[in-house]
Write an enzyme that holds these catalytic residues in place. Structure first.
Site, short mmCIF file in Angstrom:
data_model
loop_
_atom_site.label_atom_id
_atom_site.label_comp_id
_atom_site.label_asym_id
_atom_site.label_seq_id
_atom_site.Cartn_x
_atom_site.Cartn_y
_atom_site.Cartn_z
N HIS A 1 0.85 -1.20 -0.14
CA HIS A 1 -0.05 -0.04 -0.04
C HIS A 1 0.82 1.33 0.01
O HIS A 1 2.06 1.18 -0.24
CB HIS A 1 -1.06 -0.07 1.07
N THR A 2 0.16 2.26 0.23
CA THR A 2 1.12 3.59 0.14
C THR A 2 2.33 3.74 0.79
O THR A 2 3.29 3.90 0.10
CB THR A 2 0.14 4.79 0.62
#
Lengths: 88, 565
Positions: free
Chosen positions: A15-16
């Site tokens: 994810h980010t």
């Protein structure tokens, strides 16, 4: 050129935050980094590319480093995946 | 001096410089460029990237945000530094000969859509990142960066056409103490937010945007709705006196902070507060509230287009529970629908108040609901948590919700994830069908909480947002009070707690009536806590006009309220 297969071992996947960490690490080196997942090939220095892989927990990806400092780059990356990007 | 008159929504008197904010630009029309313009467009791109990075660094430095939020901003920087973005824009300019704005708009819209199409909510959230960055680049290019709330000075007074709940939250976070809008109404969600956060707010100021210029000195009276542009010295002096009298009153109320809410005839009332946002925690601790009787969770969904993850929610709920140090916190599961729409929700319904809202929405979106329930179950270990479902119709509704709770518990224990077993679950009583079947519900629920606003609107069939019939919206209607008493009686016979968390409990004129009728647990707007307490301490219930379930009529209620004036 060095090629290594790794699996995404942190629960939340790329994810980010881990994507950002990966790109930051890759950007420190001169070598090119390609990442391949399910036939999709992206520039490992591009946050957009890494995010577009949408690599989830346990998915398999291939890292391909190419350049003068490819070994150092690859070692750094393998360490990131082994330590699950500092996550669970 | 120019005077405008609007509707005073909340707060006292405020002065400051006007900051006019125009609506956000949403889309860009595709424009072609000539080959000679390519280099110029590229230079503009490079300087926009530089500006955006500088701007983002400033936000990170200025705002006191935690490491996780910082990581999101540094992701924004990486997005604009991305070599592939630069390649892509260069390609658009060179090959397609479209303007920089068009190239940026197309690229970021494409990326947002790409991520939005994922099933995994974690990846869907990236769509918001791309949308944010795209919009920020476009506003930098048009020089219109003032829509960036964070660039507003805390002592400025934002002037807007209308305001969304997420803007209210952003202003609050930026330290803004006052804002004014040309449209809006007292019953909107934004108004309720402004009220609970103590922000001075006037709505419905005609010709506001035409009249006010950036930098005008303003005097705003959030109580009366008076709005003065470049006020004269007489007006300023008058208002200075009002402010002084107000601060004396505030210090009187401050003396009550550590006192009990006990009537003169020794009836102790449990007073808790309603909370909209975790940012209110400091204030709530300051006024020494016993507990939180209603923590609304809509802000999680309204603050942005992205869905809050289980982890996000777990962190917020745990923080609130820990800070309350074992005092009870009642969290209401998401109450979306009605006038509270989040970006992701399905299209507008014809009759939203009778539509898919509250627990109905949750039950139709079990994925979303389970994410919230799991976060709550896990957070429960950090304090004393109660969870309630909004818009429960009857026992079968409640059972369906509890089925999901039990599924979540099972999933958590299968994954060896710790959660609290002791959490109480309850129903909001805000629909007549729930009040009328409170006997059945009471046998299963751990507690009741009465939402007076919705209970009133559904009982007298009046939309409180419709100004033509707003006078028919009467919370002290005997029909409403009878339903409330039915709820209380059935709660008592099942030995469960019954509290009132609607706005009625924060209205001073209704407090004596509610107490006399037997209600002992109120959850009020934190800004009203001291005043409610002061009133309770001055009452002698045995001396009040005798009113009870046996003589509840329009006439007796009017007589009671008159006797208290």
């Amino acid at each position: 050129m060095i090629t290594k297969d790794v699996s995404v071992s942190n629960k939340l996947g790329l994810h980010t935050r881990p994507s950002a960490l990966l790109v930051k690490t890759a950007t420190k080196y001169r070598s090119e980094l390609m990442i391949i997942k399910d036939g999709m090939e992206i520039n490992g220095k591009s946050i957009m590319g890494v995010m577009m892989l949408a690599a989830e927990f346990n998915s398999l990806i291939t890292l391909q480093a190419d350049g003068v400092d490819e070994e150092y780059l690859m070692n750094d990356l393998l360490e990131l995946f082994e330590t699950k990007f500092g996550e669970e | 001096m120019i005077k405008l008159c609007g509707v005073g929504i909340s707060g006292g008197v405020c002065t400051g410089k006007a900051k006019v904010i125009y609506p956000k630009q949403k889309s860009v029309i595709k424009k072609s460029i000539s080959p000679e313009a390519i280099n110029g467009e590229w230079d503009r791109f490079v300087s926009t990237v530089d500006n955006l990075i500088a701007d983002t660094n400033k936000i990170v430095d200025d705002l006191n945000i935690d490491e996780n939020d910082k990581a999101i901003f540094s992701a924004h920087i990486m997005i604009v530094q991305d070599p592939e973005l630069h390649n892509k824009i260069k390609k658009c300019l060179n090959d397609e000969l479209i303007s920089l704005e068009s190239a940026i708009y197309e690229h970021f819209s494409y990326m947002a859509k790409y991520f939005r199409d994922f099933d995994d909510e974690m990846f869907q959230q990236r769509a918001t990142d791309y949308e944010d960055v795209g919009q920020r680049m476009l506003s930098h290019l048009s020089g219109d960066v003032n829509l960036d709330v964070k660039s507003i000075e805390p002592d400025a007074i934002p002037i807007l056409s209308s305001i969304t709940p997420s803007q209210v939250i952003a202003f609050f976070n930026a330290g803004v103490k006052c804002f004014c809008t040309q449209h809006g109404s007292i019953t909107s969600h934004s108004a309720i937010l402004a009220k609970s956060m103590g922000i001075c707010y006037i709505a419905k100021l005609q010709d506001l945007l035409k009249t006010v210029k950036d930098g005008d000195l303003l005097l705003v009276d959030g109580k009366t709705g008076g709005f003065y542009i470049e006020p004269d010295s007489q007006t300023l002096t008058d208002y200075r006196r009002i402010v002084e009298a107000d601060s004396i009153r505030q210090s009187e109320l401050a003396n009550l902070i550590n006192k009990e809410a006990r009537t003169l005839d020794d009836v102790v009332i449990s007073l808790s507060v309603n909370m909209e946002l975790p940012e209110e925690l400091d204030y709530i601790k300051e006024i020494n509230a016993d507990s939180i009787g209603l923590f609304r969770t809509e802000f999680l969904y309204l603050e942005s287009d992205k869905l809050p993850s289980e982890e996000d929610q777990y962190k917020i709920y745990s923080k609130v529970l820990r800070e309350l140090q074992g005092n009870q916190v009642t969290i209401r599961t998401m109450d979306l629908g009605g006038d509270k729409f989040a970006g992701f929700q399905q299209e507008a319904e014809e009759n939203p108040y009778l539509g898919c809202r509250g627990v109905r929405f949750s039950l139709q979106n079990p994925g979303l609901f389970k994410t919230q329930i799991k976060a709550l179950l896990r957070a429960g270990v950090h304090g004393t948590l109660r969870v309630m479902f909004p818009m429960i119709n009857d026992l079968s509704d409640y059972k369906r919700a509890m089925k999901i709770v039990n599924d979540c518990k099972l999933e958590l224990s299968n994954g060896n994830i710790p959660y609290a077993e002791s959490i109480e679950f309850g129903a909001m009583i805000e629909v007549p069908s729930a009040a009328l079947t409170a006997d059945e519900l009471g046998s299963q629920c751990d507690f009741f909480s009465i939402g007076t606003n919705d209970l009133t609107q559904y009982t007298v069939a009046v939309d409180r947002n419709n100004e033509d019939i707003a006078h028919l919206f009467v919370s002290h209607h005997p029909a409403v009070l009878k339903l409330m008493l039915l709820t209380l009686e059935n709660g008592q016979s099942n030995d469960i707690s019954v509290s009132i968390c609607g706005e009625m409990a924060s209205e001073l004129k209704y407090i004596p009536l509610l107490l006399k009728l037997g209600f002992r647990e109120l959850s009020v707007n934190p800004r009203m806590l001291s005043e409610v307490k002061e009133l309770i301490r001055s009452l002698n219930l045995s001396e009040l006009y005798n009113i009870s379930s046996s003589n509840l009529t329009q006439n007796s209620i009017e007589t009671f309220l008159k006797s208290m004036e």
